[in-house]
Design an enzyme around this catalytic site. Structure first.
Site, PDB file in Angstrom:
ATOM      1  CB  CYS A 130    -100.871  26.481  -4.488  1.00 60.66           C
ATOM      2  SG  CYS A 130     -99.758  25.182  -3.938  1.00 60.66           S
ATOM      3  CG  HIS A 237    -102.104  24.473   0.363  1.00 62.35           C
ATOM      4  ND1 HIS A 237    -102.312  23.118   0.302  1.00 62.35           N
ATOM      5  CD2 HIS A 237    -101.227  24.766  -0.655  1.00 62.35           C
ATOM      6  CE1 HIS A 237    -101.600  22.605  -0.699  1.00 62.35           C
ATOM      7  NE2 HIS A 237    -100.946  23.589  -1.296  1.00 62.35           N
TER       8      HIS A 237
END
Length: 332
Positions: A130, A237
């Site tokens: 990710c 994130h």
């Protein structure tokens, strides 16, 4: 247009459920869909496009029904066992675990960056980590224009990246309960520790970012270092990326390159407090870039702040985009 038979493996997990949302939103030409999970979750019901489906246990005969594409998010050991079985039955697996990412015979794909690599798959395509996905979406157009020499990654990664148990650790920690997933409390804390530590002092997550970036960008000469940090944010994130280029650049031109890049939204007006934030990236598929400023400590350096929804673009959406590219190829 060819309609496909599609399977979701690991359908009841955090990423698996997000697969369903993204598949519904993107309206893929699906003829039949199947949902597989471990024996523990088999028998439960999933609703997709208004219809209820029973989740089946993933077994060695699950792919004996002409399935075209299988989206896997069921963990590395499950993928290592079942991906080759699926591929042997003519199914193309898009795998979200780390099991196949560094296998030289398996493409590692971010569609905005290297969709051409899909063509040489041998039945398995790997979905990158990710934190790597959002970084390379922002970096690829800059690499093409200015040739990247060195990258310094510092990440600020949400607990959803550690699955439901990570999410629960933050929820429970805010109530004063002890952690079950992380080695230390994550509530009101940051942990410079994602995945296991290696003998060289780096974590496996840091090594993933370094190696995966080189593979996706098709450039083993890139000098890269990384520090990955878990932060008390539920989803999304954030990354501070410092880049040094081979070629000189004009800052306004660089921003324009990013504005025109596929999958990128530039949010860069710091005087008005406009910059990417995980709370606003959550639920979206794009990669957001801001705090774009020259690094005067080197001859041709820039600092970027890069944010994305790690469960969507960092996992589910990227895999569904790969499936869409496969379907496009088949319909040419």
């Amino acid at each position: 247009m060819k309609k496909v038979k599609l399977a979701v493996c690991g359908a009841t997990g955090m990423v698996g459920r997000t697969f369903l949302k993204v598949l519904e939103e993107r309206n893929l030409p699906i003829e039949e869909i199947y949902f597989f999970s471990s024996a523990r979750s088999a028998g439960s019901t999933i609703t997709f496009n208004g219809k209820d489906y029973t989740v089946e246990e993933l077994t060695e005969t699950s792919f004996d029904r002409g399935i075209d594409i299988a989206l896997f998010s069921a963990g590395g050991s499950t993928s290592e066992k079942f991906s080759p079985i699926a591929a042997s039955k003519g199914c193309i697996v898009v795998d979200n675990s780390s099991a196949w990412r560094m296998d030289p015979t398996v493409p590692l794909v971010v569609p905005e960056v290297n969709s051409h690599d899909i063509a040489w798959n041998k039945g398995i395509i790997a979905n990158p980590n990710c934190s790597t996905i959002q970084a390379v979406v922002a970096l690829k157009p800059l690499h093409e224009k200015y040739k990247i020499k060195r990258i310094v990654y510092t990440t600020f990664q949400a607990v959803s990246g550690a699955g439901m148990k990570g999410y629960s650790d933050l929820e429970d920690g805010l109530k004063g309960e002890a952690p079950k997933k992380f080695p230390h409390p994550i509530a009101n804390n940051v942990l410079p520790h994602i995945d296991v530590f290696l003998d060289n002092g780096y974590t496996k997550e840091e090594e993933k970012m370094i190696k995966e970036t080189r593979k996706i960008m098709g450039d083993d000469s890139l000098k890269i270092t990384a520090t990955t940090v878990r932060v008390p944010v539920f989803n999304g994130h954030s990354e501070s990326i410092n880049v040094e280029f081979e070629k000189p650049y004009d800052l306004e031109e660089l921003k324009e390159v990013l504005r025109n890049a596929p999958g990128v939204i530039v949010q860069d007006d710091p005087k008005n407090n406009v910059y990417p934030l995980p709370i606003y990236a959550s639920g979206k598929d794009e990669t957001f870039v801001g705090r774009i400023r020259r690094d005067d400590s080197v001859e041709s350096g820039v600092n970027l702040w890069v944010v994305a929804d790690n469960i969507r673009k960092g996992a589910a959406t990227n895999a569904v985009q790969i499936a869409q590219e496969l379907i496009k190829m088949w319909n040419k």
